[in-house]
Scaffold this active site. Structure first.
Site, PDB file in Angstrom:
ATOM      1  N   LYS A   1       0.849  -1.205   0.000  1.00 30.49           N
ATOM      2  CA  LYS A   1       0.000   0.000   0.000  1.00 30.49           C
ATOM      3  C   LYS A   1       0.877   1.245   0.000  1.00 30.49           C
ATOM      4  O   LYS A   1       1.045   1.912   1.026  1.00 30.49           O
ATOM      5  CB  LYS A   1      -0.950  -0.031   1.207  1.00 30.49           C
TER       6      LYS A   1
ATOM      7  N   GLU B   1      -8.978  -4.813  -9.647  1.00 29.69           N
ATOM      8  CA  GLU B   1      -9.704  -4.236  -8.506  1.00 29.69           C
ATOM      9  C   GLU B   1     -10.116  -2.828  -8.880  1.00 29.69           C
ATOM     10  O   GLU B   1      -9.924  -2.396 -10.014  1.00 29.69           O
ATOM     11  CB  GLU B   1      -8.820  -4.238  -7.256  1.00 29.69           C
TER      12      GLU B   1
HETATM   13  N1  PLP Z   1      -7.501  -1.860  -3.316  1.00 31.22           N
HETATM   14  C1  PLP Z   1      -6.909  -0.650  -3.402  1.00 31.22           C
HETATM   15  C2  PLP Z   1      -6.063  -0.344  -4.593  1.00 31.22           C
HETATM   16  C3  PLP Z   1      -7.079   0.296  -2.383  1.00 31.22           C
HETATM   17  O1  PLP Z   1      -6.474   1.491  -2.476  1.00 31.22           O
HETATM   18  C4  PLP Z   1      -7.912  -0.016  -1.283  1.00 31.22           C
HETATM   19  C5  PLP Z   1      -8.126   0.949  -0.212  1.00 31.22           C
HETATM   20  O2  PLP Z   1      -7.704   2.067  -0.272  1.00 31.22           O
HETATM   21  C6  PLP Z   1      -8.523  -1.283  -1.242  1.00 31.22           C
HETATM   22  C7  PLP Z   1      -8.285  -2.174  -2.271  1.00 31.22           C
HETATM   23  C8  PLP Z   1      -9.401  -1.674  -0.100  1.00 31.22           C
HETATM   24  O3  PLP Z   1      -8.635  -1.914   1.056  1.00 31.22           O
HETATM   25  P1  PLP Z   1      -9.236  -1.707   2.499  1.00 31.22           P
HETATM   26  O4  PLP Z   1     -10.501  -2.523   2.565  1.00 31.22           O
HETATM   27  O5  PLP Z   1      -8.185  -2.225   3.401  1.00 31.22           O
HETATM   28  O6  PLP Z   1      -9.496  -0.248   2.654  1.00 31.22           O
END
Ligand code: PLP
Length: 287
Positions: free
Chosen positions: A150, A183
């Site tokens: 992330k 995604e």
């Molecule tokens: N995928 C991406 C690229 C994201 O940036 C995020 C959240 O910001 C998610 C998935 C979802 O992750 P989470 O449920 O931990 O917020």
């Protein structure tokens, strides 16, 4: 807007908070972050978010800047100072500030930068009611090859979200070279097949393993719903009975249209509704 910002050990008024011009987060996107939902004054799934932060840092050869417990104290104090009951808390850790060089600075001499902000978001006050459905548009996934980390390297995601917005959509669904959805620009993508099976892409370097995604898995298991972890194509998604996205800032949000194709009846479907309403019965809610 965050009124108080934590920067490297100090809580500063928003207008005065800043990091050095040579911070590696600014120059190289050499930084990772987390966003947690705050709901009724509680932090949603803090442990999972901090565990993922540690993993993201580890993948970039960085340690945690302080213990998870100490980061938890920073998060709580930032929430308290900003008087947030429903909203989001943002935490970013960079490799620190050093004269610009592609090579990493000596971690013994250069401390990591830690920033935390918190802001109220009215949408989070929706309570147990489901969030309004959104439209998504599909487009090529132009991000780097380690989307499981992330990082703050979010330009491709920002461009995608902006392009989606220009078409009146709330999210972009990113598509790999073989026509499968990876995604959303900032969310995980889900469909419900006509047979009532929840389908989402398996974790790999291609996607971020969402904390909300994990909560939906817990919930689905508890409710006896079937989940298939596999990639799905845009065509399959357009034929799906239901579709939704998950993220800390969007919880479970129904997808009512993909490009020009309405999904199901064009209204939130029963699976999505059930998951959206029961989500917080499986999440950790810490004070
Ligand atoms: N995928 C991406 C690229 C994201 O940036 C995020 C959240 O910001 C998610 C998935 C979802 O992750 P989470 O449920 O931990 O917020």
């Amino acid at each position: 807007m965050s009124r108080w910002v934590y920067v490297n050990g100090r809580y500063l008024p928003y207008g005065q908070a800043g990091v050095h011009v040579e911070d590696r987060g600014f120059q190289f996107a050499d930084a990772v972050y987390e966003v947690c939902e705050i709901r009724g004054g509680r932090i949603v799934d803090e442990s999972r978010h901090l565990a993922r932060l540690e993993r993201s840092l580890g993948e970039l050869d960085m340690p945690m800047p302080m213990s998870a417990k100490a980061l938890g104290r920073v998060i709580r104090e930032t929430i308290r100072r900003n008087r947030v009951r429903d909203g989001l808390v943002y935490l970013q850790v960079t490799r620190g500030a050093a004269p610009r060089d592609f090579l990493f600075p000596d971690p013994e001499r250069v401390p990591q930068t830690v920033v935390c902000t918190a802001r109220s978001v009215p949408l989070a006050k929706v309570g147990l009611e489901m969030r309004p459905g959104i439209h998504v548009v599909t487009m090529p996934d132009e991000r780097w090859a380690r989307r499981d980390i992330k990082t703050v390297q979010l330009l491709a995601s920002s461009l995608a979200r902006q392009r989606a917005r220009a078409k009146g959509a709330g999210e972009a669904w990113l598509v790999d070279g073989s026509g499968h959805v990876t995604e959303g620009a900032a969310s995980n993508a889900w469909i419900v097949s006509e047979a009532g099976v929840l389908v989402t892409r398996p974790p790999s370097h291609d996607i971020l393993k969402g904390v909300t995604r994990a909560a939906v898995f817990d919930l689905a298991r508890r409710e006896g719903l079937e989940i298939e972890e596999r990639a799905f194509t845009v065509e399959e998604a357009k034929r799906a009975a239901e579709a939704f996205i998950t993220s800390a800032s969007n919880a479970v949000t129904p997808v009512l249209r993909i490009d020009d194709s309405p999904i199901g009846a064009g209204e939130p479907g029963p699976f999505t509704e059930k998951l959206a309403r029961a989500l917080y019965s499986v999440t950790e809610l810490s004070i």
